[in-house]
Design a protein around this motif. Structure first.
Motif, short mmCIF file in Angstrom:
data_model
loop_
_atom_site.label_atom_id
_atom_site.label_comp_id
_atom_site.label_asym_id
_atom_site.label_seq_id
_atom_site.Cartn_x
_atom_site.Cartn_y
_atom_site.Cartn_z
N GLU A 39 4.85 -8.74 0.15
CA GLU A 39 4.14 -7.69 0.86
C GLU A 39 3.08 -8.35 1.73
N ALA A 41 0.30 -7.52 5.53
CA ALA A 41 -0.09 -6.67 6.65
C ALA A 41 0.56 -7.21 7.93
N GLN A 46 0.31 -2.14 6.28
CA GLN A 46 0.74 -2.78 5.03
C GLN A 46 2.26 -2.62 4.92
N CYS A 47 2.96 -3.74 4.73
CA CYS A 47 4.42 -3.73 4.78
C CYS A 47 5.06 -4.45 3.60
N LYS A 66 4.83 0.18 4.02
CA LYS A 66 4.82 0.60 2.61
C LYS A 66 4.67 2.10 2.47
#
Length: 129
Positions: A39, A41, A46-47, A66
């Motif tokens: 995970e 940014a 946020q991904c 996310k």
């Protein structure tokens, strides 16, 4: 044409990116596998970071938001980067209305101005010139 060039063309023509190709085309997809690698940014969002392996052997990193699970960016290695933004819900589907493609040849931004589902089309338009 090199296999990696074919992959780049296939991915760059799918407005929804390689994850969509993998999920919808099944065995005929240009994507061999998708793996969650972490995970982070990306472009302020946020991904989930996903590693995509193509059947031709190339790899890419794809980032899904996310919160909404929408495609934010696809880093396609030597084939460039695609960014997706300004999603709008059309006919029940979230569509990126702005797509930016950047590679060694430059960059191009596309804006979706019209979207129609099941548009009646003359088959002659699909014939080769």
């Amino acid at each position: 044409m090199l296999a990696q060039t074919v992959v780049a063309i296939m991915v760059n023509t799918d407005a929804f990116g390689p994850i969509h190709d993998y999920a919808t085309r099944g065995d005929s997809s240009v994507v061999k596998s998708v793996e969650l690698v972490g995970e982070m940014a990306v472009d302020g969002v946020q991904c989930y970071a996903l590693k995509v392996t193509f059947k031709a052997g190339d790899e890419a990193k794809v980032y899904l938001g996310k919160k909404d699970k929408l495609l934010v960016r696809a880093d396609l290695g030597d084939n460039g980067t695609m960014r997706y933004s300004f999603y709008e819900k059309r006919h029940g589907v979230q569509i990126p209305t702005v797509t930016e493609i950047s590679n060694a040849m430059g960059s191009m931004t596309g804006r979706l101005t019209k979207f129609e589902v099941n548009y009646p089309m003359d088959g002659k338009l699909l014939k080769r010139p």
